[in-house]
Scaffold this active site. Structure first.
Site, PDB file in Angstrom:
ATOM      1  N   ASP A 204     -17.075 -31.197 -51.656  1.00 63.26           N
ATOM      2  CA  ASP A 204     -16.029 -30.959 -52.653  1.00 63.26           C
ATOM      3  C   ASP A 204     -15.330 -32.689 -52.783  1.00 63.26           C
ATOM      4  OD1 ASP A 204     -14.114 -28.910 -53.439  1.00 63.26           O
ATOM      5  OD2 ASP A 204     -12.963 -30.443 -52.772  1.00 63.26           O
ATOM      6  N   GLU A 269     -19.884 -33.382 -55.457  1.00 68.59           N
ATOM      7  CA  GLU A 269     -19.344 -33.074 -56.869  1.00 68.59           C
ATOM      8  C   GLU A 269     -18.586 -34.576 -57.184  1.00 68.59           C
ATOM      9  OE1 GLU A 269     -15.317 -29.981 -58.315  1.00 68.59           O
ATOM     10  OE2 GLU A 269     -15.326 -31.563 -56.107  1.00 68.59           O
TER      11      GLU A 269
HETATM   12  C1  NOJ Z   1     -12.905 -28.857 -56.356  1.00 71.44           C
HETATM   13  C2  NOJ Z   1     -13.111 -27.264 -56.169  1.00 71.44           C
HETATM   14  O1  NOJ Z   1     -14.471 -27.384 -57.066  1.00 71.44           O
HETATM   15  C3  NOJ Z   1     -11.469 -26.735 -56.753  1.00 71.44           C
HETATM   16  O2  NOJ Z   1     -11.703 -25.731 -56.958  1.00 71.44           O
HETATM   17  C4  NOJ Z   1     -10.910 -27.168 -55.924  1.00 71.44           C
HETATM   18  O3  NOJ Z   1      -9.182 -26.940 -56.240  1.00 71.44           O
HETATM   19  C5  NOJ Z   1     -10.664 -28.217 -55.990  1.00 71.44           C
HETATM   20  N1  NOJ Z   1     -11.816 -29.369 -56.169  1.00 71.44           N
HETATM   21  C6  NOJ Z   1      -9.495 -28.872 -54.285  1.00 71.44           C
HETATM   22  O4  NOJ Z   1     -10.771 -29.170 -53.441  1.00 71.44           O
END
Ligand code: NOJ
Length: 549
Positions: A204, A269
């Site tokens: 993430d 991500e």
């Molecule tokens: C990306 C995640 O996909 C999202 O849902 C989240 O709010 C943020 N990162 C923080 O972890």
């Protein structure tokens, strides 16, 4: 029997709260997923996808629906227990389904024991686990950095008489990755899950783990014309608050752990960033540890629905990467984005995206519910659960709840998701959009996804074959060929327009799949084919035979 990652036909994102509730509390859980493994793969009526990725299911106060982790090595009781997870992995592996978990390295919950200790004084064992700074002499924040959800990224803490940094909600303090003890702990977390048998991680918000150690102010964005100090995230150019020099070395440390176990991966991500060229960004991430890690490709999320926009994105990306080394991970939806049908304007458009995504190279990711054609669910103001909406007083938006509504299994009460009132309302269109119904309809969304995934499993050419753009088929057409050597050749031709188009393929062939999987257009001897509005076709070139593998 276990597939190599390069042979995986795609992975399926399960948002655990919304997939299947087994214990009647209105929230999805791991036993619910175990009950539905036959749907994922291995049963008569399976979707037939080879891997699943779980959004976070760790103990969490759920301020950001699990992306605020209070314990990296356990399961939140609302989702079940570690024993449930072990059983899930075992049963998934018995069906040759790989299991990926979410890894949230940038921040923890403010309830995590590390933060609880860190906040207690300036000289405890964990005092340097987070990014703490004194106020400026006038008492204001250490710099102008903003939270992605709006407002300052700094929160004053009375106890420590200091500010702490939070790139997301104030309940999600950023870890201090420049502290080697933090990196040591996070690598232990990876080992914990790898030892339990997980096959990979989705990592993430990775770009934030390295920041300018001098904490310089971010420059104001070029388009910002206001006189006051910016408060909206997009008003700043995030030059110093992320993507700093140690990002790739830190990711390398993490992926070295992944690489020390056989056949495991980590998917980063990372969204397009205007401070960097596309190639700088993608090749940077691919360069980290290309055998085991790769970034999502999110370019299509904000693309306009037309052949030029989407074709350019794909062609530029394919032209930039080294197909022998880099695995594309095309992504068109997730729990942070409007559903494909809603965003791209309708069901026919979404079918076209599906045909494209599942015939492009690499490892595609399908968000739960996209395979049955779920659209954004209507959410009334009083039903909003996504706190990010309120964190900056933006109460005109309903945030990310519409794309997180419960999976639509049947037309029954609560769409067969739960015996109780679900945590988010079920989309009323579950009467017509649900798994049970679509399994019996040869022309349903589900039928299309099942066929495409079956073809992708069977034919190596769709996973790893060469990619070659086909130009000059018309301004509303995006088309490409996939091939392996002299022997195997397929064409994919996609009509992005709401009108019929006759196109002539470079060769004649036969249709293997079309956006309506019961009704394939004819291809004449000279390769000419008439595509209906928003129709796409996957064509096997005649005189060539695909080899199943
Ligand atoms: C990306 C995640 O996909 C999202 O849902 C989240 O709010 C943020 N990162 C923080 O972890």
């Amino acid at each position: 029997m276990t597939k190599k990652w390069r042979d995986v036909n795609g992975f399926y994102q399960i948002y655990p709260r919304s997939f299947k509730d087994s214990n009647g509390d209105g929230v999805g859980d791991l036993r619910g997923v175990i009950d539905k493994l036959d749907y994922i793969k291995g049963g008569d009526n399976s979707l037939g996808i080879d891997a699943i990725w779980f959004s976070p299911f760790y103990p969490s106060p759920q301020a950001d629906m699990g992306y605020d982790v209070a314990d990296y090595c356990d399961i939140d009781p609302v989702f079940g227990s570690l024993d449930d997870f072990k059983e899930l992995v075992e049963k998934a592996h018995a069906r040759d389904i790989k299991v990926m978990v979410d890894f949230v390295p940038n921040h923890t919950s403010n309830q995590h024991p590390w933060f609880v200790e860190s906040q207690s004084s300036k000289d405890n064992d964990k005092s340097d686990f987070y990014v703490w700074r004194d106020a400026k002499t006038d008492g204001s924040e250490p710099n102008n950095w903003l939270s992605t959800f709006g407002g300052s990224a700094w929160q004053w803490h009375e106890g420590r008489q200091q500010y702490y940094l939070h790139t997301f909600l104030k309940e999600q303090p950023d870890l201090n990755w420049d502290n080697p003890a933090v990196r040591f702990e996070m690598k232990k977390v990876l080992r914990f899950w790898l030892d339990l048998g997980v096959d990979g991680f989705r990592a993430d918000a990775v770009r934030w783990i390295s920041k300018d150690p001098e904490l310089r102010d971010d420059p104001v964005a070029k388009h910002y014309k206001g006189k006051k100090l910016p408060t909206k995230f997009d008003d700043l150019q995030h030059k110093y608050s992320r993507f700093w020099d140690n990002l790739f070395p830190y990711l390398r440390e993490l992926t070295d752990i992944v690489a020390s176990y056989p056949n495991r991966i980590m998917v980063f991500e990372d969204y397009p960033d205007e401070n960097y060229s596309t190639s700088e960004q993608y090749l940077g991430f691919y360069g980290v540890n290309p055998k085991v890690s790769m970034p999502f490709n999110f370019e299509g999320l904000n693309a306009k629905f037309n052949a030029k926009s989407i074709g350019t994105i794909v062609n530029e990306f394919q032209g930039m990467i080294n197909p022998d080394v880099h695995t594309p991970v095309y992504c068109f939806s997730n729990h942070d984005q409007s559903r494909i049908i809603t965003r791209f304007g309708g069901e026919e458009q979404a079918r076209l995206i599906a045909l494209m995504q599942l015939t492009l190279p690499g490892l595609p990711v399908v968000y739960y519910g996209d395979e049955i054609g779920m659209s954004n669910g209507p959410i009334r103001f009083e039903e909003i659960q996504d706190k990010s909406v309120f964190s900056h007083g933006n109460d005109e938006s309903v945030g990310r709840d519409p794309e997180r509504t419960p999976m639509q299994w049947t037309a029954d009460r609560n769409a067969g998701f739960s015996a109780a009132k679900p945590w988010l309302p079920v989309n009323p269109n579950c009467q017509n959009v649900n798994v049970e119904l679509e399994l019996n309809e040869p022309d349903s969304f589900l039928a299309l996804y099942r066929r495409l995934l079956m073809l992708r499993s069977r034919y190596e050419i769709l996973r790893t074959g060469e990619y070659e753009p086909l130009s000059d088929l018309g301004k509303n057409i995006f088309a490409y060929a996939r091939w392996i050597g002299e022997e195997q050749h397929v064409f994919i031709v996609l009509n992005f327009n709401n009108a019929k188009h006759r196109v002539t393929l470079p060769h004649a062939g036969s249709v293997l799949c079309a956006t309506h999987p019961i009704d394939y257009p004819d291809i004449s001897e000279d390769g000419s084919v008439e595509l209906r509005p928003y129709e796409g076709v996957l064509v096997e070139r005649s005189k060539h035979r695909l080899s199943a593998k």
